[in-house]
Write a protein that holds these residues in place. Structure first.
Motif, mmCIF file in Angstrom:
data_model
loop_
_atom_site.group_PDB
_atom_site.id
_atom_site.type_symbol
_atom_site.label_atom_id
_atom_site.label_comp_id
_atom_site.label_asym_id
_atom_site.label_seq_id
_atom_site.Cartn_x
_atom_site.Cartn_y
_atom_site.Cartn_z
ATOM 1 N N ASP A 600 0.845 -1.181 0.000
ATOM 2 C CA ASP A 600 0.000 0.000 0.000
ATOM 3 C C ASP A 600 0.888 1.242 0.000
ATOM 4 N N SER A 601 0.311 2.369 -0.354
ATOM 5 C CA SER A 601 1.084 3.613 -0.365
ATOM 6 C C SER A 601 1.380 4.054 1.059
ATOM 7 N N SER A 602 2.524 4.651 1.228
ATOM 8 C CA SER A 602 2.847 5.225 2.531
ATOM 9 C C SER A 602 1.966 6.436 2.784
ATOM 10 N N LYS A 603 1.951 6.899 4.010
ATOM 11 C CA LYS A 603 1.257 8.152 4.291
ATOM 12 C C LYS A 603 1.978 9.295 3.585
ATOM 13 N N PRO A 604 1.230 10.282 3.058
ATOM 14 C CA PRO A 604 1.886 11.371 2.325
ATOM 15 C C PRO A 604 2.824 12.167 3.209
ATOM 16 N N SER A 605 3.825 12.727 2.578
ATOM 17 C CA SER A 605 4.767 13.573 3.297
ATOM 18 C C SER A 605 4.153 14.944 3.537
ATOM 19 N N GLU A 606 4.904 15.792 4.198
ATOM 20 C CA GLU A 606 4.482 17.173 4.340
ATOM 21 C C GLU A 606 4.559 17.873 2.977
ATOM 22 N N ILE A 607 3.904 19.015 2.890
ATOM 23 C CA ILE A 607 3.884 19.768 1.633
ATOM 24 C C ILE A 607 5.198 20.517 1.452
ATOM 25 N N HIS A 608 5.721 20.462 0.236
ATOM 26 C CA HIS A 608 6.939 21.216 -0.091
ATOM 27 C C HIS A 608 6.645 22.078 -1.310
ATOM 28 N N ASN A 609 6.811 23.400 -1.154
ATOM 29 C CA ASN A 609 6.541 24.340 -2.231
ATOM 30 C C ASN A 609 7.830 24.776 -2.891
ATOM 31 N N THR A 610 7.820 24.819 -4.214
ATOM 32 C CA THR A 610 8.961 25.373 -4.956
ATOM 33 C C THR A 610 8.613 26.778 -5.416
ATOM 34 N N LEU A 611 9.606 27.617 -5.506
ATOM 35 C CA LEU A 611 9.398 29.019 -5.841
ATOM 36 C C LEU A 611 9.168 29.195 -7.335
ATOM 37 N N ALA A 612 8.516 30.307 -7.656
ATOM 38 C CA ALA A 612 8.297 30.638 -9.063
ATOM 39 C C ALA A 612 9.611 31.075 -9.700
ATOM 40 N N GLU A 613 9.797 30.689 -10.950
ATOM 41 C CA GLU A 613 10.988 31.059 -11.706
ATOM 42 C C GLU A 613 10.579 31.397 -13.136
ATOM 43 N N ALA A 614 11.503 31.957 -13.830
ATOM 44 C CA ALA A 614 11.264 32.182 -15.257
ATOM 45 C C ALA A 614 11.096 30.827 -15.940
ATOM 46 N N PRO A 615 10.238 30.758 -16.945
ATOM 47 C CA PRO A 615 10.010 29.463 -17.599
ATOM 48 C C PRO A 615 11.323 28.875 -18.142
ATOM 49 N N ASP A 616 11.481 27.579 -17.955
ATOM 50 C CA ASP A 616 12.666 26.914 -18.490
ATOM 51 C C ASP A 616 12.364 26.151 -19.773
ATOM 52 N N ARG A 617 11.139 26.216 -20.229
ATOM 53 C CA ARG A 617 10.781 25.603 -21.501
ATOM 54 C C ARG A 617 9.619 26.371 -22.107
ATOM 55 N N ASN A 618 9.459 26.198 -23.392
ATOM 56 C CA ASN A 618 8.415 26.907 -24.125
ATOM 57 C C ASN A 618 7.278 25.958 -24.470
#
Length: 1134
Positions: A600-618
């Motif tokens: 079965d799946s483990s319990k979910p981890s805590e939330i981790h947010n990544t910061l906004a950046e300039a797009p790295d792809r089009n």
């Protein structure tokens, strides 16, 4: 809530509030048009404000009621502050009424499309449309006839059955309980003057090739695709930028509608409707843009605060576009230096005082609406209290996380301190974590943690104590071992465990081929630029080693997508370094896999947010979707991100120079007008957000919209190859005139009819055109399977994806004569045992001028041995339709081949088998006299005969007639002979005088017979007629044309001289030695298979002899005269 009223009596607006002390309710009205505000202290009963007596403040007419349209806000106030409601909008509308209309008459040809308009009255209510006839029967809807969202009735094509004079649109409004019946529409469908031609699909609603729809999250959206065409097109839906979700969409109205219920942001994108029939297809693209009214992601919490504290009220909302956050205090905008609004929307109150006690409103607004939440801030001083009981005992097992509670209350909020009797510095242990609610967490407890703990409120003498008890972990000291045993023997596994005595006896469970337990204790560590380390603790593998771990993630902003696999890790690792995307909210989980399966799946981890950046792809899949002339439509795959925009660049490939045209948009597609037809462009799309631009994109080539070709093919020619094949040639069209991608050429070929029409054949209508398509680079086409000896016309067109250009000049040509098809029928009739008469009908497809026929035949046994067919007769007259063959072998079967002939040669043959045999396969008919006697009499009959006469039947009697062939009965019926049977009276027969007369007559007859035999034995003179007929017995005489079932007069006409005992007389002929007179019974027939087929249907019950069918071989009306002395009757003596 917002309401719409249609009369003064409908106006009821309520506002409810609770509080201590009870609040006072006040309403503020902002007029829609003047934007002026009015305050109204309305009727208040405790906690409810109800505008239930509008006559007190509203004029009693709809005209004056309009001045009260607008926005209403309710305020509830007491000494602790003022709470504010969300805005309620009041609208007024006039109930829809029946309008006087003119009767509409519509007329169109069969095969055309048409729209019957409903035109429901304008209203703020959404109408429900029912199309019915005057009998209140619903008009039957189908793929061909559909009802649009606009209420109109759409016909993809008309049929004759669509003519009606009572198409009635009934409009229903639920809110006012109103049904309005519009004026009936008369539709007349006229037959087409020519053959109804099939038509390729075309859009009826919506028009064009592209449309854009905006929807709010949570609402219902319907895409509509109504098309015309003949035959009725089939409609299908697809999502161009992904997979169409069957769970989130429903097809309705015979697939003409695509319904989204509770639409979400993930439903935004491009969809396409495709309509196909045998003539082509049409598509329509829908761009769905999903936006959202504001909704809360984090609401501030009402709480008690002490003077001097710093209060932070967190308020976060989301929406599309992102909402603006604002604050008010008791409904009044905030002010003051001690109150600060952060960029994230939080309100900070520094050094609060009793005067800061109030109700604070956080308001989130965007163009789609406003939401508001009230938060109580109560500044008060209250003495601290400990609410948790003293002396609690907490029991945990080794390795678990222990939680000791200490709930407090007071203003300012009490601060607690935990102490342990066994440890001097409790908080120095990294496993110990004090909680903000006063509790204490201890990770991975051991026996050394056992003892008493004290929770005390700082700067007071308040405290409670708690005892922590740690039990031994249950351990399996002797696990099962792998065994190898012989089949049929006993295998014993042992499992010994040590359990803490306080837990009692353990429950031991055995499992076979068990999956691993899920991993636990997921931790995110070492966060760096778009990278983190995820670690976990393995679960029990149940004696099946873990092979690998699967790490999955879920974006908290796109939970509808669900969990997705991120990476896999080998079995000997319990951590993974994860590469992440910017501006995402991650949660992770881990799955273990062994040979048995997945955990079965483990319990979910805590939330981790990544910061906004300039797009790295089009964006991917940049392309031109131009369909309309003189426009360039640039499309691409949507790319998600914070404040995403797209930089669209284009320039002509030839003649525009190095400069790019640049524009920005938030969603595809992007349309450029006035760019010419089918011009090549370089196009680029670059992703842009507030952090910067994506990498420089590579250009792709796209074309502006196509238009129909301008010119027809030229130098079109036709070369006849043979009577059914031609070669069509043409010159390549100028590519500039195509105004699009040249897809090829179309050849329209119409047969006008046969060239034989001038020879007296009735002219026919032209046939439907045959359409053949060629490739773009072809300049010739061989067309076969044409009808010989026919008139044809031919035209050609050029086509691209937009359609066809003008037709070339019409060419007329005639095909040469060909060999004819087979004659339509061939029937055989055998008048005698050596003759066969053939009857036929001319070929249905003469393919020229018929000049005669060719007949061939052979004996069937020759056919079986491969002997060639020899021509027998060439018939040079096409009007001849029958032929008699003579001198045939009466013991043989024959196979006949008949062909038509034209100047082009001999055509296909029709084949028929026939026979003149007297034996071989046995066909017979039998009669059963008097229906109660089960004895059948049988006789064999020549199968070539077309009738047979039964003789010797008893008058007034019932018989059963049966036909058999090869021991199979194929026809049976009951018959009844005419006449009556005289009943013999017993009293008369016993009279003496009667017996004497009969005896005398018998004696005289006996003497007469003796004299006849004597005379015959001596010879004598005979007339010529007697000599000719003397040798013939009754069976060899020709049968007269008499009705079947009557007695046959077998005697010839007497000569003029009277008979005497000295002359040869009929009286002494053998013909009169028939003891039963004319009561002969005829029986068994010899018939071939062709005759059998005429009777292979069941009898319809008993019938008289005169009731036989006209085509029955037993009906004497169909009997030709006897020929060549064939025996057509047989006499059977009883």
């Amino acid at each position: 809530e917002s309401v719409t009223v249609f009369s003064v009596e409908d106006l009821v607006m309520s506002c409810e509030a609770t509080g201590n002390p009870p609040p006072m309710l006040v309403s503020k009205h902002t007029h829609t048009s003047t934007q002026t505000e009015k305050h109204c202290l309305c009727k208040s009963e405790n906690v409810m404000l109800v505008m239930e007596e509008p006559s007190l403040w509203v004029s009693n007419t709809m005209d004056t009621l309009k001045q009260y349209q607008g926005k209403y806000v309710c305020y509830a106030s007491n000494e602790l502050g003022t709470a504010v409601s969300n805005e309620a909008i009041l609208k007024t509308d006039v109930p829809p009424t029946q309008q006087k209309e003119r009767k509409v008459h519509m007329k169109s040809e069969q095969g055309n499309s048409i729209v019957l308009k409903c035109n429901p009255p304008q209203s703020s209510m959404k109408p429900i449309i029912h199309w019915m006839d005057r009998g209140l029967h619903h008009i039957e809807l189908s793929q061909r006839v559909v009802s649009g969202k606009d209420g109109n009735l759409y016909f993809a094509h008309l049929t004759a059955e669509d003519s009606k004079d009572d198409y009635t649109c009934n409009v229903q409004y639920l809110a006012t309980r109103t049904i309005l019946a519009k004026e009936p529409i008369t539709l007349t469908v006229t037959p087409s003057n020519s053959v109804v031609r099939n038509k390729r699909p075309q859009m009826m609603r919506p028009t064009g090739s592209h449309s854009t729809y905006h929807a709010l999250k949570g609402q219902t959206l319907e895409l509509e695709c109504i098309v015309q065409g003949l035959p009725t097109p089939d409609v299908s839906w697809l999502r161009k930028d992904g997979e169409l979700s069957e769970s989130r969409t429903v097809k309705d109205m015979f697939d003409r509608r695509l319904l989204f219920s509770n639409i979400s942001e993930t439903d935004g994108g491009e969809y396409q409707c495709r309509a196909n029939n045998s003539q082509g297809k049409v598509t329509h693209t829908y761009t769905v843009i999903v936006e959202a009214a504001p909704y809360w992601t984090k609401e501030p919490v009402s709480q008690l605060y002490a003077p001097g504290e710093t209060v932070k009220l967190d308020c976060q909302a989301d929406g599309i576009p992102p909402p603006m956050i604002s604050w008010t205090i008791n409904g009044i905008p905030i002010s003051g230096h001690r109150r600060t609004l952060t960029a994230s929307g939080s309100l900070i109150l520094n050094d609060v005082t009793f005067g800061d006690t109030a109700i604070y409103q956080c308001r989130a607004s965007n163009k789609h609406g406003t939401i508001l939440t009230n938060t109580n801030v109560y500044v008060i001083e209250l003495p601290p209290q400990i609410l948790t009981e003293d002396g609690n005992t907490y029991t945990f097992t080794e390795g678990q996380k222990a939680l000791l509670e200490c709930e407090t209350f007071g203003s300012p909020k009490p601060k607690v301190i935990w102490e342990s009797g066994t440890t001097s510095s409790l908080l120095a242990d990294p496993r110990v974590n004090p909680l903000t609610n006063g509790g204490l967490e201890i990770y991975n407890v051991t026996h050394s943690d056992e003892g008493f703990y004290t929770c005390a409120v700082q700067n007071t003498n308040l405290s409670v104590s708690a005892e922590l008890e740690v039990l031994n972990r249950t351990v399996i000291v002797s696990p099962p071992q792998a065994l190898k045993v012989q089949p049929g023997t006993t295998a014993i596994f042992t499992c010994l465990a040590i359990v803490d005595p306080k837990l009692g006896s353990p429950l031991i469970q055995w499992r076979k081929d068990d999956r691993p337990d899920p991993p636990g204790l997921l931790q995110i560590t070492d966060p760096k630029h778009r990278e983190v380390t995820l670690s976990w603790t393995p679960g029990d593998d149940h004696n099946s080693p873990v092979l690998e771990y699967v790490v999955e993630f879920e974006d908290q902003d796109l939970k509808e997508i669900g969990w997705e696999e991120l990476t896999r890790v080998s079995e000997n690792k319990v951590h993974a370094r994860l590469s992440l995307w910017p501006y995402m909210s991650y949660r992770f989980r881990v799955i273990a896999i062994n040979e048995v399966g997945k955990s079965d799946s483990s319990k979910p981890s805590e939330i981790h947010n990544t910061l906004a950046e300039a797009p790295d792809r089009n964006p991917e899949d940049v392309r031109s979707e131009s369909t309309n002339p003189n426009t360039l439509v640039i499309a691409w795959q949507v790319q998600l991100g914070p404040d995403f925009k797209y930089k669209v660049m284009w320039r002509k490939v030839v003649g525009s120079g190095p400069n790019w045209h640049i524009d920005y948009t938030t969603a595809p597609p992007f349309t450029v007008s006035d760019v010419g037809n089918f011009s090549a462009f370089e196009i680029k799309v670059q992703a842009v957000n507030e952090k910067g631009e994506g990498p420089e994109p590579d250009p792709v080539i796209g074309y502006s919209g196509e238009d129909s070709p301008l010119e027809p093919p030229v130098d079109v020619g036709v070369e006849l190859i043979n009577s059914s094949t031609i070669k069509v040639t043409w010159a390549a069209v100028d590519r500039e005139s195509v105004r699009g991608h040249l897809l090829g050429y179309k050849i329209y070929l119409v047969r006008l009819g046969s060239r034989a029409h001038h020879q007296g054949r009735r002219a026919t209508e032209p046939e439907s055109p045959v359409v053949l398509e060629t490739g773009a680079n072809e300049e010739k086409k061989v067309i076969s399977s044409l009808t010989p000896y026919s008139h044809y016309t031919l035209v050609m067109t050029v086509f691209n994806s937009k359609g066809e250009g003008p037709a070339s000049e019409m060419l007329s040509f005639k095909t040469d004569e060909g060999v004819p098809g087979p004659p339509m029928s061939l029937m055989l009739d055998s008048p005698s045992e050596t003759e066969m008469t053939l009857h036929w009908t001319p070929p249905d497809q003469p393919n020229g001028v018929l000049i005669g026929y060719l007949l061939q035949y052979q004996q069937s046994e020759h056919h079986l041995h491969g002997v060639l067919i020899l021509p027998v007769v060439t018939i040079d007259d096409s009007a001849v339709t029958h032929l008699t063959l003579r001198s045939l072998d009466r013991h043989s079967h024959y196979r006949f081949y008949l062909r038509g002939r034209t100047a082009a040669g001999d055509g296909e043959p029709i084949m028929q088998d026939g026979a003149t045999v007297l034996d071989g396969g046995k066909s017979r008919f039998t009669t059963l006299p008097h229906i109660t006697n089960d004895t059948y009499r049988t006789t064999k009959v020549n199968s070539s005969q077309s009738f047979y006469q039964l003789q010797g039947l008893a008058p007034g009697s019932h018989y059963r007639l049966r036909f058999t062939y090869s021991n199979t009965t194929f026809w049976e019926t009951d018959i009844e002979t005419e006449g009556t049977v005289t009943e013999v009276q017993p009293s008369f027969a016993t009279q003496g005088w009667f017996i004497g007369v009969v005896s005398a007559i018998v004696l005289l007859l006996l003497i007469l017979l003796i004299l006849c035999f004597i005379k015959r034995s001596k010879g004598g003179k005979y007339s010529v007629k007697d000599k000719e007929e003397g040798p013939m017995d009754s069976e060899a005489r020709p049968m007269k044309d008499e009705t079947f079932g009557e007695y046959s007069d077998l005697e010839e006409k007497r000569t003029a001289s009277l008979p005497s005992l000295g002359e040869e007389s009929k009286l002494c002929s053998e013909d009169n030695l028939d003891y039963n007179g004319s009561s002969a019974v005829t029986t068994e027939l010899n018939m071939d298979e062709s005759l059998v087929s005429q009777f292979s249907r069941p009898s319809e019950g008993p019938e008289t002899l005169h009731g036989l069918p006209d085509n029955s071989p037993l009906n004497p009306n169909n009997a030709p005269p006897a020929n060549n002395g064939m025996p057509n009757s047989v006499t059977i003596l009883d």
